[in-house]
Design a protein around this motif. Structure first.
Motif, short mmCIF file in Angstrom:
data_model
loop_
_atom_site.label_atom_id
_atom_site.label_comp_id
_atom_site.label_asym_id
_atom_site.label_seq_id
_atom_site.Cartn_x
_atom_site.Cartn_y
_atom_site.Cartn_z
N LEU A 125 0.85 -1.18 0.00
CA LEU A 125 0.00 0.00 0.00
C LEU A 125 0.88 1.23 0.00
O LEU A 125 2.09 1.15 0.22
N SER A 126 0.26 2.38 -0.26
CA SER A 126 1.00 3.63 -0.16
C SER A 126 0.12 4.66 0.54
O SER A 126 -1.12 4.58 0.48
N ARG A 127 0.77 5.60 1.19
CA ARG A 127 0.03 6.63 1.91
C ARG A 127 -0.88 7.41 0.96
O ARG A 127 -2.06 7.65 1.27
N ASP A 128 -0.37 7.79 -0.19
CA ASP A 128 -1.16 8.57 -1.13
C ASP A 128 -2.33 7.76 -1.68
O ASP A 128 -3.46 8.26 -1.79
N ALA A 129 -2.07 6.49 -2.02
CA ALA A 129 -3.14 5.66 -2.58
C ALA A 129 -4.24 5.39 -1.56
O ALA A 129 -5.42 5.30 -1.93
N LEU A 130 -3.88 5.27 -0.29
CA LEU A 130 -4.90 5.04 0.73
C LEU A 130 -5.88 6.21 0.82
O LEU A 130 -7.07 6.01 1.08
N ASP A 136 4.92 7.91 0.76
CA ASP A 136 5.20 8.69 -0.45
C ASP A 136 5.68 10.09 -0.05
O ASP A 136 5.04 10.77 0.75
N GLY A 137 6.79 10.51 -0.64
CA GLY A 137 7.30 11.84 -0.32
C GLY A 137 8.08 11.92 0.97
O GLY A 137 8.54 13.00 1.36
N GLY A 138 8.24 10.79 1.66
CA GLY A 138 9.08 10.76 2.84
C GLY A 138 8.35 10.88 4.16
O GLY A 138 7.16 11.14 4.22
N ASP A 139 9.10 10.68 5.20
CA ASP A 139 8.60 10.70 6.58
C ASP A 139 8.30 12.15 6.98
O ASP A 139 9.16 13.02 6.94
N LYS A 140 7.07 12.39 7.38
CA LYS A 140 6.66 13.74 7.75
C LYS A 140 6.63 13.97 9.26
O LYS A 140 6.15 15.01 9.73
N ALA A 141 7.15 13.01 10.02
CA ALA A 141 7.18 13.16 11.47
C ALA A 141 8.04 14.36 11.84
O ALA A 141 9.07 14.62 11.21
N PRO A 142 7.64 15.13 12.85
CA PRO A 142 8.44 16.29 13.26
C PRO A 142 9.81 15.85 13.75
O PRO A 142 9.99 14.75 14.28
N ALA A 143 10.80 16.73 13.58
CA ALA A 143 12.16 16.42 13.99
C ALA A 143 12.24 16.22 15.50
O ALA A 143 11.51 16.86 16.27
N CYS A 144 13.10 15.31 15.93
CA CYS A 144 13.36 15.10 17.35
C CYS A 144 14.86 14.95 17.53
O CYS A 144 15.60 14.78 16.55
N ASP A 145 15.33 15.04 18.75
CA ASP A 145 16.76 15.06 19.04
C ASP A 145 17.13 13.83 19.85
O ASP A 145 16.70 13.68 21.00
N THR A 146 17.93 12.94 19.28
CA THR A 146 18.34 11.73 19.99
C THR A 146 19.23 12.04 21.19
O THR A 146 19.38 11.19 22.08
N ALA A 147 19.80 13.22 21.22
CA ALA A 147 20.65 13.59 22.34
C ALA A 147 19.85 13.93 23.60
O ALA A 147 20.39 13.88 24.71
N THR A 148 18.58 14.27 23.41
CA THR A 148 17.76 14.65 24.57
C THR A 148 16.53 13.78 24.74
O THR A 148 15.94 13.76 25.82
N GLU A 190 -2.36 -1.97 23.22
CA GLU A 190 -3.20 -1.07 22.43
C GLU A 190 -3.75 -1.81 21.22
O GLU A 190 -3.15 -2.76 20.73
N PHE A 191 -4.91 -1.35 20.72
CA PHE A 191 -5.51 -1.98 19.54
C PHE A 191 -5.47 -1.05 18.32
O PHE A 191 -5.95 -1.43 17.25
N GLU A 192 -4.90 0.15 18.47
CA GLU A 192 -4.82 1.06 17.34
C GLU A 192 -3.62 1.98 17.53
O GLU A 192 -3.10 2.15 18.64
N TYR A 193 -3.17 2.55 16.41
CA TYR A 193 -2.04 3.47 16.44
C TYR A 193 -2.26 4.53 15.38
O TYR A 193 -2.53 4.22 14.21
N VAL A 194 -2.15 5.79 15.79
CA VAL A 194 -2.33 6.92 14.87
C VAL A 194 -1.02 7.66 14.74
O VAL A 194 -0.42 8.08 15.73
N ASP A 195 -0.54 7.80 13.52
CA ASP A 195 0.60 8.66 13.21
C ASP A 195 0.03 9.88 12.49
O ASP A 195 -0.14 9.88 11.27
N ALA A 196 -0.30 10.91 13.28
CA ALA A 196 -0.97 12.08 12.71
C ALA A 196 -0.09 12.79 11.71
O ALA A 196 -0.57 13.30 10.69
N ALA A 197 1.21 12.85 11.98
CA ALA A 197 2.12 13.55 11.08
C ALA A 197 2.18 12.86 9.72
O ALA A 197 2.22 13.52 8.68
N ASN A 198 2.18 11.55 9.72
CA ASN A 198 2.22 10.79 8.47
C ASN A 198 0.84 10.38 7.97
O ASN A 198 0.72 9.63 7.00
#
Length: 670
Positions: free
Chosen positions: A400-405, A435-447, A539-547
């Motif tokens: 599947l693809s994000r755009d096609a869904l 499609d078009g890449g990961d849209k999750a907001p940036a995070c810092d592995t150092a913190t 959990e029975f569901e997961y939402v990735d709002a950014a993606n």
């Protein structure tokens, strides 16, 4: 605290007389007349029963007579597992050496080497080394060792309980890839074992005895000895080489014979120190500041250029892990003790992560020789790596693809446990392209230790069941992950359904202080799988709002053969597709039972044209399934349970179009 040598003396309850090859027994058979050696060892290692010792998470108790979760999570930490946890994959006999890989059976050479200062441990008396090894096999002639290890790795027998590296790859690939092994050696290396084991990257230039040259290339010297014995032409006839080094490996000893045995580096005894009195008894190691010098001087398993290095303590999973590298897939794990802390990437669910450690007894039993406990039964590969390795049918992966869904609307399907050949119409998993890449907001592995680092290309969804080589994974359920196309670790990031600190004891320090698992410990992901229904402990569901994606785990099923599957769904948050959406339901009533509960079965009809996921909400009542899938034009049942005589409102809405909703009642009567 019990001594390490004492521990192994307890483990060695199964004595095997070896005069060459292992005695062949049916695949998966236990040693005749033998008990489970891990049980007394574990009882000695943890002298008091602890609440975390055998931890299975149960659903909330709730009121007496309340509806039970439809799919409760009952995970178990690897440390407490025994061989009784093994379950055979139904209808298979992958360990049978006569069954060849349908696509390829790889022809491998097992080349054994020892050292002037280190013979093969299995040639020594039982429990005679400073580590308390060997256990179960001892006093072999040097000439017997190649056949012994060849058969221990790849002939179903008593000591390996019928499990082989051929079996691992046949099961993991559903019969596509097999492995044959031929043994060579033993060849004596020209230098001491520590000249090869102490090297610059892990020991940081420390600990080399005066007059010695450390950081020598064991692979080069081992190969030279082999070529001198058999010639280039014979060596070139093999697809790959496993170089097997006499002694322990550092991966399996740095912690157990470092901080688990000694309170501080100053406490390391001369027995675990170097042959050079000018050096301290401790030395640098890979993940933390120090370990005992002897542990630091052991080789670290690795792979390069069509070959890999292992030691006698390397369990069969180590060979499967390194062979994965030979086939072209990289490592996907963290430093569990890093500062700043970083969560593990794919945990116990993936062979190229810490799933290599799986096996009875868990990670702290990997120092045994031979390797019959932790790292003896590693996890299968996750879907991303199976796709890369070409060991899953293209048609068995729903792409599947994000755009096609967004254009098609919600997709509802059923995914079969990865341990079973999907075959026919079964699906091995789902891959959703971002499609078009990961849209999750940036995070810092150092913190942020839970930062995944971003830049992912896909989501994968698969089902894990505790059977076959996955018998020693912690749970059965739905495994969701973000993945990258390139091997740029982390290239698999398991989505954790329980991201909070698991808050379990890892081990007890020599002074009696419990040491908790770090945030980076792979066992933090023991409870990561998703489960169907409410109140499961997961959990029975997961939402990735950014993606803009929503994943659902809808239903669990185990068929008459014991094969596990889950009904799952995924939809875009940006489009419901062209199908009209509609919901119709009818009120229902039920009598109270003796516990004071009434259960209404409410008929729910999808009046739209396509599959849909419907959400059931009933404030003040118990709803075992908050989401149900209903095909277009079909009817399903939503169950609502009410405590005490009352009437509650039940609202049922389309997830695709929340405007498509209806409200009915559940009436509980005496």
């Amino acid at each position: 605290m019990v001594t390490v040598r004492g521990l192994v003396a307890v483990v060695s309850t199964v004595v095997l007389t070896v005069t060459g090859a292992l005695a062949v027994t049916p695949a998966g058979a236990a040693p005749p007349g033998a008990g489970d050696p891990e049980t007394p060892w574990r009882a000695r290692h943890w002298p008091q029963t602890q609440p975390w010792q055998r931890d299975e998470v149960a659903a909330p108790a709730g009121l007496a007579g309340a509806p039970q979760p439809v799919d409760p999570q009952r995970y178990e930490l690897p440390d407490t597992m025994t061989w009784s946890d093994y379950r055979k994959v139904p209808g298979t006999d992958w360990a049978d050496p006569a069954v060849r890989g349908s696509e390829r059976t790889f022809n491998g050479a097992l080349v054994l080497v020892d050292y002037p200062n280190q013979p093969f441990v299995v040639t020594q008396p039982a429990n005679s080394t400073i580590y308390g090894n060997p256990s179960g096999v001892q006093n072999l002639d040097r000439a017997e060792v190649p056949a012994f290890y060849r058969d221990f790795l790849n002939t179903p027998g008593t000591l390996n309980r019928g499990h082989t590296i051929h079996e691992y790859w046949m099961e993991d690939s559903n019969g596509r890839y097999g492995i044959d092994l031929s043994a060579y050696g033993v060849y004596r290396m020209p230098h001491a074992s520590h000249d090869y084991g102490i090297e610059s990257s892990m020991q940081r230039g420390q600990g080399c005895p005066a007059g010695d040259v450390c950081g020598r290339d064991l692979r080069a010297d081992a190969r030279a000895a082999w070529i001198a014995a058999v010639g280039e032409q014979e060596a070139a006839s093999y697809d790959f080489v496993f170089f097997l080094s006499a002694g322990q490996d550092e991966s399996a000893t740095w912690q157990e014979f470092g901080q688990m045995k000694f309170t501080t580096k100053a406490d390391v005894t001369d027995e675990f120190g170097p042959p050079d009195e000018a050096l301290p008894n401790w030395n640098a190691t890979r993940y933390v500041e120090w370990t005992s010098w002897q542990a630091s001087a052991n080789i670290w398993p690795n792979a390069a250029s069509g070959s890999s290095l292992q030691a006698e303590s390397s369990g069969m999973s180590t060979y499967a892990h390194e062979f994965s590298h030979i086939l072209g897939v990289g490592d996907n794990y963290n430093n569990p003790y890093s500062v700043p802390a970083r969560r593990d990437y794919s945990g116990p669910w993936e062979m190229l992560s810490r799933g290599t450690f799986n096996g009875p007894g868990g990670p702290h039993s990997r120092w045994l020789i031979p390797g019959t406990a932790g790292s003896s039964m590693g996890a299968q590969h996750m879907l991303r790596n199976k796709i890369k390795l070409g060991i899953v049918d293209d048609a068995a992966v729903l792409k599947l693809s994000r755009d096609a869904l967004a254009g098609s609307g919600v997709v509802v399907t059923r995914v079969t446990a990865r341990e079973v050949d999907p075959g026919g119409r079964r699906l091995a998993g789902i891959n959703v392209t971002l499609d078009g890449g990961d849209k999750a907001p940036a995070c810092d592995t150092a913190t942020d230790p839970y930062c995944d680092g971003g830049k992912y290309d896909n989501y994968t969804l698969e089902v894990v069941d505790r059977m076959g080589f996955d018998s020693f994974t912690p749970d059965s359920g739905v495994l969701l992950a973000k993945t990258k196309n390139a091997d740029n670790a982390p290239f698999i990031w398991t989505v954790d359904a329980n991201p909070q600190d698991i808050d379990k004891v890892d081990f007890v320090l020599p002074d009696g202080t419990p040491q908790k698992m770090t945030i980076g410990d792979y066992r933090q992901l023991s409870d990561a799988l998703f489960h169907a229904g409410t109140g499961s402990g997961s959990e029975f569901e997961y939402v990735d709002a950014a993606n803009r994606l929503h994943f659902y785990v809808l239903d669990r099923k185990r068929d008459r053969d014991g094969v596990l599957s889950y009904q799952v769904a995924v939809r875009s948050l940006d489009g419901a597709g062209p199908s009209a959406r509609g919901v119709k339901a009818h009120s229902a009533s039920a009598r109270l039972d003796r516990s004071g509960w009434a259960r209404c079965d409410i008929p729910v009809r999808n009046t739209g044209r396509g599959d849909d996921v419907l959400r059931v909400a009933a404030p003040g009542a118990s709803v075992p399934r908050a989401v149900v899938a209903v095909p277009g034009g079909r009817t399903a049942t939503a169950q609502v349970a009410v405590h005490g005589a009352s009437r509650v409102a039940v609202t049922i809405s389309s997830e695709s179009n929340p405007a498509a909703t209806t409200t009915v009642t559940c009436t509980a009567r005496r």
